[in-house]
Design an enzyme around this catalytic site. Sequence first.
Site, mmCIF file in Angstrom:
data_model
loop_
_atom_site.group_PDB
_atom_site.id
_atom_site.type_symbol
_atom_site.label_atom_id
_atom_site.label_comp_id
_atom_site.label_asym_id
_atom_site.label_seq_id
_atom_site.Cartn_x
_atom_site.Cartn_y
_atom_site.Cartn_z
ATOM 1 N N GLY A 50 -32.258 1.452 -12.618
ATOM 2 C CA GLY A 50 -33.170 1.086 -11.373
ATOM 3 C C GLY A 50 -32.909 1.428 -9.829
ATOM 4 O O GLY A 50 -33.859 1.614 -9.296
ATOM 5 N N GLU A 51 -31.869 1.908 -9.946
ATOM 6 C CA GLU A 51 -31.397 2.322 -8.370
ATOM 7 C C GLU A 51 -31.092 3.830 -8.328
ATOM 8 O O GLU A 51 -30.915 4.404 -7.601
ATOM 9 C CB GLU A 51 -30.055 1.631 -7.973
ATOM 10 C CG GLU A 51 -30.341 0.114 -7.689
ATOM 11 C CD GLU A 51 -29.251 -0.671 -7.508
ATOM 12 O OE1 GLU A 51 -28.414 -0.836 -8.529
ATOM 13 O OE2 GLU A 51 -29.011 -1.120 -6.694
HETATM 14 MO MO1 MOS Z 1 -29.323 -4.569 -6.401
HETATM 15 S S1 MOS Z 1 -29.372 -4.074 -4.507
HETATM 16 O O1 MOS Z 1 -27.488 -5.076 -6.741
HETATM 17 O O2 MOS Z 1 -30.335 -5.861 -6.797
#
Ligand code: MOS
Length: 747
Positions: A705-706
Site C-alpha cells: 500500500g505505501e
Molecule cells: Mo498507514 S499511514 O499506517 O495507514
Amino acid sequence: MNQQDSRNWIGKPLDRVDGPAKVTGQATYAADYRGARAASIGFIVEAGIGKGRISSIDTTAAEASDGVLLVLSHKNAPEQAPFGSHKDAGRFGQSHAALENDRVKYHGAPVAFVVAETLEQARHAAHLIEVKYDIEAGVFDAEAHEEDAVRPDSLDGADEADKETGNFEKTFDKAPVTVEAEYHTPAQHASAMEPHATVAEWSEGKLTVHMAIQILSDARKGLAHTLKMEPGDVRIVSPFIGGGFGSKLGIHNEAVLAALAARELDRPVRVAQTRRNLFSNGPHRTEHRQRLKLGADTDGRLLAISHDSLAAMARGYPFAEAAGGLTQSSYAALAIRMRHRIVEADIPKVDSMRAPGEAIGTLTFESAIDELAERCGVDPVQFRLLNEPETEPGSGKPFSTRPLARCLSEGAASFGWRSGPVRPGGKRDGRWLVGHGVAAAIRSNNIEPAGAEASLSRDGRLTLKLDMTDIGTGTYTILGQIAAEALGMQAGMIEVRLGDSDFAETCGSGGSFGAGSTGTAVHEACQNIRADILSRAARIDAGWSGVNSGELRLDGDRVSVGDRSLPLGDILDAVGGETFHCKAHIKAGDAHETMAQYSYGALFAEVGVDTDTAEIRLRRLLGVFDAGRILNRKTAHSQLMGGMIFGIGAALLEESLMDKRYGAFMNRDLAEYHIAVNRDVPRLEVHMLDGFDRHSNPLGSKGIGELGICGAGPAIANAVYDATGHRARKFPVHIEDVLPAVSRLVG
Ligand code: MOS
C-alpha cells in the site's frame, strides 16, 4: 474456468467484488448509515486561538436557536477519562477526551458541539456561540524552538531515535566527495475523499458507532477508554471506507462528541467533519527539517551517511515519524548515523500519514544520493547498483529478499534511461526543458497479529467474518482469492464480510500490513477447515483416513480427493452440525526479527519545465516494484499507481501552510490544498516483479500500500534538476524556486 485455474486464485487480476456496490451507491459509508431512529446532526465549533484557555463561553443564543437539541461545552460535557490516559493501550487505544476542560490545546480544537435536527440549524447555531479566551504564547514551529528539542521516546518506523554504525564523523571527514544539504518537507493532510464521520447510537447502555476507521479493535478500545466503558459494550461498524492513508487509524473528536451527545439525547447523532474541520480535527504529517551528509570515494562508493531530522510533536500525543529510519537499510557504507529530534508543540494532532518515515525520508535521501552520484561523475542508476549492500548495513541482518537491483535495471530498460552522469539543462523539446530522474523506494514489511474465522455451509458456501477493513485497497477481493485458493474452490462461492467489531479481531488496515497479516490468518482458518472436513469425513468413510488434507478440493457442495467425492451435507448429517467452522490466529514469525524485510521499487520520471514560466509538468512516471507475491495484479496495480500519485503531490503540490504566529492552518480546503488531479497525472507505468518472500508469510506477499509513495517524489525532483539545474531543498518544488535556474539556462 477449468479445474486447474480454480486452484490458482492468488495473483489473478480479479475485479473488486465491492466495485458494483460502490459505483451504484449501494455501499454505505459511515455517514450514509440510516438506522430505525432518525439521527440528529452534530457540528463542531472550533477554537479561534492556538493556545490558551476559555475565559467565558455563552451558548444561550445557540441553545434557543431553531432545531437545536443540545449544546455541549467544557462546562457541561459528560465526564470522560483524561486525554491520553491508558498509555499501555497504545496510541489508538488511549482516551481521546473532547471538551475535557477549559484548555485550548491547538488552533481549531473543539470548544463546543452543537446538535440540531438539521446540519443547517446546527451550523447556524454554532455561529451564535460567543467564546472569549485568555491567549497564551504557544509553540507552533519546531525549528524556531530547536533549543527545546529532545530525543523522542519512541519513533514510528524505527527501533531507536538515534543510531550510529561505524564512526560517521571520522569516515565523513576523510571522504573525498561529499554532499551536505538541508531539506524542508511540508506539513500534509491525508485528505481522503470521505471525511472522518460517525453515527453514534445507544441502546440499553451499549454503544454502536458507524465510523470511518482503519482498525476497529483499536477504535473500540479508544472509545471505551474515553467513555469509561467495557470494550465489549462498544460495537464499531465500518464496512466501507473512502480512503484512510493513516488518518483513520485512530478515533477523532467527532466520534467522541457524537457518542457523548447521543447518550445525553437518547437519540442517534451523526457528525461528518467538514473539509475545514479536517485540517484541525483530523491528524496531519508535520513539517520536517532534514539534514543529510553523504560521503563517497571518487569511484562512487558510499562511505558515510548521516540523516538528522527535526520535527514537531503534538503536545501530549507521542508520535514522531522516523524520517531517517530507512537510511540504515538503503545502501552499503562504512558509517551510517541517524538522529531524530522533536519539539513538543501546540499544534493539531501529528500522526501517521501515507508511509510515515519512508515517504519523507526517501524524498530527501534519494535527492541527496542523486547529488552525490553527480559529484562522483557516476550515472545515478549505476551509483545505486554500485552501493547495493550484502546485508542490512545498519543491523548486519540478512535481507529476506533484496531485488532492488533488478527493479533498477528493469526500470532503466523499460524507461529508456540514457546512462551517464547527470548534466542538467541539455535537453529541449520545443519550449520545454526536459529532464529525467531516478530514485529507489524502500518500505518496511510488517506482520501484525491477526485472527480469522471461516465457516463452510453444507451447500459449499464459505463465509468469512472479520473486523478487517477495506479502505479502498481491495481487501474484500483478495481475502476471497486467498480463501478460494486455500480450499480449491470457486471464488464466487465465498462471501467476505468485513468492518464489524462483532466479527473476528484482525489487525485492520495500516502500515501496509493488512493484506499479509489478515490474509495469512484467513489462509490458516481455511487450512483448518480442510483438516476439519477430512477428520470428520474419515469418521464416516474409512477410506479417507490418512489422506493428505492438501489434496482435498471443494467442488460446489461436494468435497473430493482424487477420484472419490462426498457431499458436504452427508458429512455434516453423519457427524452432526450445520457448518464447518474454524478459527485461526497468526503473528509475525521469527524471520521478522532475524531478517531485514522490505519491499522495493525503482522510479523513473520525465518532466518538462516551461522555458518562460518554469511551470513543471510531469510527462512520464514509471515504477518497477517488488512486493513479494502479488495477491491480485489489478488491485496491486491500483495501489501502486495511487502511491505514485501521492509522490507527484509530495514533489510538486501538497502542503499544509500554517500561520506560525497563531498555529493555524490556512489552506483548509481542496481548492488550496493541492492534490494531484487528472491534469497533473501523466501516463503512469507500473511493473511488478514476480517475487515471493518465503520469510514474510506463508503467502509470500509483502506490504504494497505505501510502497508506491516512496521514491516517486525524489525521482520527479531529480528530473527537475536534470531539466533545469535546480536542486530541490524545499518540498513541494514551486515554480518560483525553479525560475532562477531556468532563467540562467535560457537567458
Ligand atoms: Mo498507514 S499511514 O499506517 O495507514
